[in-house]
Design an enzyme around this catalytic site. Structure first.
Site, mmCIF file in Angstrom:
data_model
loop_
_atom_site.group_PDB
_atom_site.id
_atom_site.type_symbol
_atom_site.label_atom_id
_atom_site.label_comp_id
_atom_site.label_asym_id
_atom_site.label_seq_id
_atom_site.Cartn_x
_atom_site.Cartn_y
_atom_site.Cartn_z
ATOM 1 N N SER A 111 0.781 -1.237 0.000
ATOM 2 C CA SER A 111 0.000 0.000 0.000
ATOM 3 C C SER A 111 0.813 1.287 0.000
ATOM 4 O O SER A 111 0.240 2.367 -0.138
ATOM 5 C CB SER A 111 -0.960 0.014 1.194
ATOM 6 N N LYS A 168 0.305 3.860 -2.705
ATOM 7 C CA LYS A 168 -0.698 4.935 -2.656
ATOM 8 C C LYS A 168 -0.087 6.313 -2.402
ATOM 9 O O LYS A 168 -0.765 7.329 -2.571
ATOM 10 C CB LYS A 168 -1.744 4.601 -1.591
ATOM 11 N N SER A 222 -6.379 3.451 3.800
ATOM 12 C CA SER A 222 -5.755 2.625 2.759
ATOM 13 C C SER A 222 -6.800 1.914 1.890
ATOM 14 O O SER A 222 -6.606 0.787 1.445
ATOM 15 C CB SER A 222 -4.817 1.586 3.396
#
Length: 208
Positions: A30, A33, A88
């Site tokens: 993640s 991102k 997230s």
């Protein structure tokens, strides 16, 4: 990942303070991102309306990080990016990327191409992105060093710092949800009671 491949860099100067196996390629999860949020901020206004497509919603199934958005749901870009960086939420990352890609005259893949183009412009040599949220993909990798470069660029943006430094955020009712959606930042550096650390080190995103 954090224990084996590490990079500490001064964001104001780009000076490397510490590194360990920082050029080894690895699946970024993640922290992908970070670049997704940064590029969206550069190309969109925060009050733009984001509509969640079937593809965006489907991308958050099978137990991955999500704030349970529905097909056709509408939120502002600001609300969407808070969903990306605080919770997230994979569907929010997809929706933000898809919206931005369309705004640039293409689609979701247009945004992914922009991610790779930007990474190269920042000096990344061990990075290839294949999606905007970090879901497992054999063609999706980066290194601690490259993420340091990307994070330094992102942290120079005021809106990015504002979002990543926010502890809580409330999404108001939408056309698909009649109640508010609370968001909480799970980054330990923002909660000193949970982690004995100096408040000065900054890491914009965990791999959650």
């Amino acid at each position: 990942y954090r224990r084996q491949r590490q990079m500490c860099i001064r964001d104001s100067t780009g000076t490397v303070l510490y590194e360990k196996n920082s050029h080894e390629r690895h699946y970024p999860a993640s922290i992908t991102k970070i670049l997704t949020t940064y590029l969206t901020i550069l190309n969109c206004k925060m009050d733009e309306k984001v509509t969640f497509s079937k593809e965006a919603v489907n991308d958050s199934r099978d137990g991955s990080s999500s704030i349970s958005r529905d097909v056709g749901e509408e939120m502002t870009m600001e609300q969407t990016l808070y969903g990306v960086m605080l919770e997230s939420a994979n569907e929010c990352a997809y929706a933000a990327a898809e919206h931005t890609g369309k705004k640039l005259g293409g689609d979701y893949s247009t945004f992914v191409d922009l991610m790779n183009k930007t990474a190269k412009e920042l000096g990344c040599e061990d990075t290839h992105f294949n999606n905007a949220n970090g879901l497992p993909d054999e063609n999706h990798w980066t290194s601690a060093y490259d993420m340091g470069l990307i994070s330094c660029a992102a942290y120079k943006n005021d809106e990015f710092r504002k979002i990543t430094g926010t502890k809580t955020y409330m999404i108001p009712p939408t056309n698909k949800h009649s109640t508010e959606t609370p968001l909480y930042n799970h980054h330990a550096l923002l909660h000193p009671c949970l982690l004995y650390t100096s408040p000065s080190p900054r890491d914009p995103k965990t791999s959650r």
